[in-house]
Design a protein around this motif. Structure first.
Motif, PDB file in Angstrom:
ATOM      1  N   PHE A 225       0.829  -1.201   0.000  1.00  0.00           N
ATOM      2  CA  PHE A 225       0.000   0.000   0.000  1.00  0.00           C
ATOM      3  C   PHE A 225       0.868   1.258   0.000  1.00  0.00           C
ATOM      4  N   ASP A 226       2.093   1.135   0.442  1.00  0.00           N
ATOM      5  CA  ASP A 226       3.010   2.269   0.389  1.00  0.00           C
ATOM      6  C   ASP A 226       3.296   2.690  -1.055  1.00  0.00           C
ATOM      7  N   SER A 227       3.120   1.762  -1.989  1.00  0.00           N
ATOM      8  CA  SER A 227       3.385   2.074  -3.396  1.00  0.00           C
ATOM      9  C   SER A 227       2.403   3.096  -3.961  1.00  0.00           C
ATOM     10  N   LEU A 228       1.257   3.255  -3.333  1.00  0.00           N
ATOM     11  CA  LEU A 228       0.286   4.233  -3.811  1.00  0.00           C
ATOM     12  C   LEU A 228       0.849   5.644  -3.804  1.00  0.00           C
ATOM     13  N   ALA A 229       1.826   5.886  -2.936  1.00  0.00           N
ATOM     14  CA  ALA A 229       2.431   7.214  -2.863  1.00  0.00           C
ATOM     15  C   ALA A 229       3.177   7.566  -4.147  1.00  0.00           C
ATOM     16  N   PHE A 230       3.522   6.561  -4.952  1.00  0.00           N
ATOM     17  CA  PHE A 230       4.268   6.802  -6.183  1.00  0.00           C
ATOM     18  C   PHE A 230       3.359   6.932  -7.402  1.00  0.00           C
ATOM     19  N   VAL A 231       2.058   6.764  -7.209  1.00  0.00           N
ATOM     20  CA  VAL A 231       1.116   6.896  -8.316  1.00  0.00           C
ATOM     21  C   VAL A 231       0.776   8.371  -8.471  1.00  0.00           C
ATOM     22  N   GLY A 232       1.042   8.928  -9.632  1.00  0.00           N
ATOM     23  CA  GLY A 232       0.777  10.344  -9.848  1.00  0.00           C
ATOM     24  C   GLY A 232      -0.694  10.678  -9.705  1.00  0.00           C
ATOM     25  N   LYS A 233      -1.000  11.831  -9.160  1.00  0.00           N
ATOM     26  CA  LYS A 233      -2.381  12.240  -8.927  1.00  0.00           C
ATOM     27  C   LYS A 233      -3.243  12.184 -10.185  1.00  0.00           C
ATOM     28  N   PRO A 234      -2.720  12.609 -11.356  1.00  0.00           N
ATOM     29  CA  PRO A 234      -3.574  12.575 -12.552  1.00  0.00           C
ATOM     30  C   PRO A 234      -3.977  11.167 -12.980  1.00  0.00           C
ATOM     31  N   ALA A 235      -3.276  10.150 -12.493  1.00  0.00           N
ATOM     32  CA  ALA A 235      -3.522   8.785 -12.974  1.00  0.00           C
ATOM     33  C   ALA A 235      -4.802   8.181 -12.436  1.00  0.00           C
ATOM     34  N   ILE A 236      -5.359   8.738 -11.369  1.00  0.00           N
ATOM     35  CA  ILE A 236      -6.536   8.143 -10.736  1.00  0.00           C
ATOM     36  C   ILE A 236      -7.717   9.106 -10.769  1.00  0.00           C
ATOM     37  N   ASP A 237      -8.801   8.658 -11.395  1.00  0.00           N
ATOM     38  CA  ASP A 237     -10.080   9.366 -11.326  1.00  0.00           C
ATOM     39  C   ASP A 237     -11.049   8.612 -10.415  1.00  0.00           C
ATOM     40  N   ILE A 238     -10.962   7.291 -10.464  1.00  0.00           N
ATOM     41  CA  ILE A 238     -11.888   6.432  -9.733  1.00  0.00           C
ATOM     42  C   ILE A 238     -11.093   5.331  -9.039  1.00  0.00           C
ATOM     43  N   PHE A 239     -11.512   4.977  -7.831  1.00  0.00           N
ATOM     44  CA  PHE A 239     -10.775   4.025  -6.999  1.00  0.00           C
ATOM     45  C   PHE A 239     -11.775   3.096  -6.335  1.00  0.00           C
ATOM     46  N   HIS A 240     -11.580   1.795  -6.500  1.00  0.00           N
ATOM     47  CA  HIS A 240     -12.494   0.824  -5.907  1.00  0.00           C
ATOM     48  C   HIS A 240     -12.166   0.603  -4.432  1.00  0.00           C
ATOM     49  N   VAL A 241     -13.164   0.756  -3.595  1.00  0.00           N
ATOM     50  CA  VAL A 241     -12.976   0.553  -2.164  1.00  0.00           C
ATOM     51  C   VAL A 241     -13.789  -0.639  -1.674  1.00  0.00           C
ATOM     52  N   ASN A 242     -13.260  -1.274  -0.669  1.00  0.00           N
ATOM     53  CA  ASN A 242     -13.816  -2.451  -0.023  1.00  0.00           C
ATOM     54  C   ASN A 242     -12.886  -2.733   1.149  1.00  0.00           C
ATOM     55  N   ASP A 243     -12.996  -3.880   1.743  1.00  0.00           N
ATOM     56  CA  ASP A 243     -12.113  -4.261   2.846  1.00  0.00           C
ATOM     57  C   ASP A 243     -11.979  -5.777   2.813  1.00  0.00           C
ATOM     58  N   TYR A 244     -11.085  -6.301   3.635  1.00  0.00           N
ATOM     59  CA  TYR A 244     -10.938  -7.752   3.708  1.00  0.00           C
ATOM     60  C   TYR A 244     -10.655  -8.139   5.157  1.00  0.00           C
ATOM     61  N   PRO A 245     -11.114  -9.337   5.552  1.00  0.00           N
ATOM     62  CA  PRO A 245     -10.950  -9.780   6.936  1.00  0.00           C
ATOM     63  C   PRO A 245      -9.542 -10.274   7.212  1.00  0.00           C
ATOM     64  N   SER A 246      -9.213 -10.381   8.462  1.00  0.00           N
ATOM     65  CA  SER A 246      -7.924 -10.939   8.857  1.00  0.00           C
ATOM     66  C   SER A 246      -7.934 -12.452   8.667  1.00  0.00           C
ATOM     67  N   GLY A 247      -6.763 -13.018   8.582  1.00  0.00           N
ATOM     68  CA  GLY A 247      -6.645 -14.473   8.574  1.00  0.00           C
ATOM     69  C   GLY A 247      -6.705 -15.138   7.219  1.00  0.00           C
ATOM     70  N   ILE A 248      -6.787 -14.372   6.141  1.00  0.00           N
ATOM     71  CA  ILE A 248      -6.801 -14.962   4.801  1.00  0.00           C
ATOM     72  C   ILE A 248      -5.621 -14.392   4.016  1.00  0.00           C
TER      73      ILE A 248
END
Length: 316
Positions: A225-248
């Motif tokens: 997730f630290d790699s997101l800091a290297f994605v230029g701001k213009p590259a993202i208009d839409i971002f899929h959000v969700n979550d995932y449980p622990s243990g998988i």
């Protein structure tokens, strides 16, 4: 999961409840906050989230609007079923406008990326037709995942070759007015990493090139997730959000394991902080395929999803 496309289409057949998923209970603030806006983000409903209720194209739109969403991501197959059953593009546009919705993106699986020339030619023809239909309802974007190049035994494609093929559909997007957004799929050998998607987007050199990243797929594909800091701001208009449980572990987690934002362990606030753009609103679109949610009332699911998205994005 060996084939993400197959997994998506068969998600309703997946048995059992998602590990770690909590039972649905609508937060008291859901209706009260549905029309409030965080200026950094717009909130969208990806129809995957209520796809299991089998409502059909128009009912899905109605649920999204009633729940308080102003933006949605539709699924192309649902739209085309509506058309085959007698609906028209003009009537669909009227319905969308009357509901006050913006169609931010469409989810489809045209095989534009594959090495097989005949299959790719058919995929490009399919995508061209889909773009023309989507333009008629004011859809702004269409997802461009590595469909057909995503099975466990799929060959690893050269990123420069993918770039050439992406440029081709970007040019189609210029003609139709519907931008193809390069979508990450964490289970695919192609475009599974943030770095792979970012390489193709930047190497294309095209003004309309964009990346469609996803909380679940970042984890599934093994990116930091630290790699997101290297994605230029213009590259993202839409971002899929969700979550995932622990243990998988990433190797074992699959589409139906997605849960509401804030109900799992994903570093969502960190991700949102990284993609936040002072120059524009980023569209946060809830995309889950949770079997337990499909057993619930669709409006309740949509309302709950919106409230939880807003709760986690607040203050980012």
């Amino acid at each position: 999961m060996t084939d993400l496309l197959l997994n998506r289409r068969q998600v309703l057949k997946t048995l059992g409840l998602t590990a770690g998923a909590s039972l649905l209970k609508l937060p008291a603030s859901a209706k009260e906050t549905s029309k409030q806006t965080n200026s950094s983000f717009k909130y969208a409903l990806n129809m995957s989230t209520i796809r299991g209720q089998k409502l059909g194209f128009v009912k899905e739109l109605e649920v999204a609007s009633k729940a308080g969403f102003g933006s949605v991501e539709i699924w192309i197959d649902s739209f085309q079923t509506y058309l085959k059953e007698g609906g028209t593009v003009k009537e669909a546009k009227r319905i969308i406008d009357d509901l006050g919705l913006e169609i931010e993106n469409a989810i489809g699986f045209a095989r534009w990326i594959v090495d097989d020339e005949a299959m790719r030619t058919a995929g490009l023809k399919q995508l061209q037709g889909e773009m023309e239909q989507l333009a008629g309802i004011g859809c702004k974007r269409v997802a461009a995942p590595p469909s057909g190049a995503n099975g466990a035994n799929a060959a690893l494609l050269d990123l420069n070759v993918i770039t050439e093929r992406y440029i081709k559909i970007l040019e189609m997007g210029e003609q139709t007015g519907v931008k193809p957004v390069l979508e990450m799929w964490g289970a695919s050998p192609n475009l599974k990493k943030i770095s792979q998607v970012l390489y193709v987007v930047t190497e294309s050199g095209h003004k309309d090139a964009r990346a469609l990243l996803d909380i679940f797929h970042i984890y599934k594909g093994g990116s930091s997730f630290d790699s997101l800091a290297f994605v230029g701001k213009p590259a993202i208009d839409i971002f899929h959000v969700n979550d995932y449980p622990s243990g998988i572990l990433p190797a074992k987690i699959s589409e139906p394991d997605r849960i509401y934002t804030g109900d799992g362990i994903a570093p969502i606030r960190q991700a949102l902080q990284a993609i936040k753009d002072p120059g524009k609103q980023i569209i946060l679109s809830l995309e889950v395929f949770n079997q337990s949610y499909y057993q619930q009332d669709a409006l309740l699911v949509a309302q709950t999803g919106l409230a939880k998205m807003k709760a986690i994005a607040e203050g980012v």
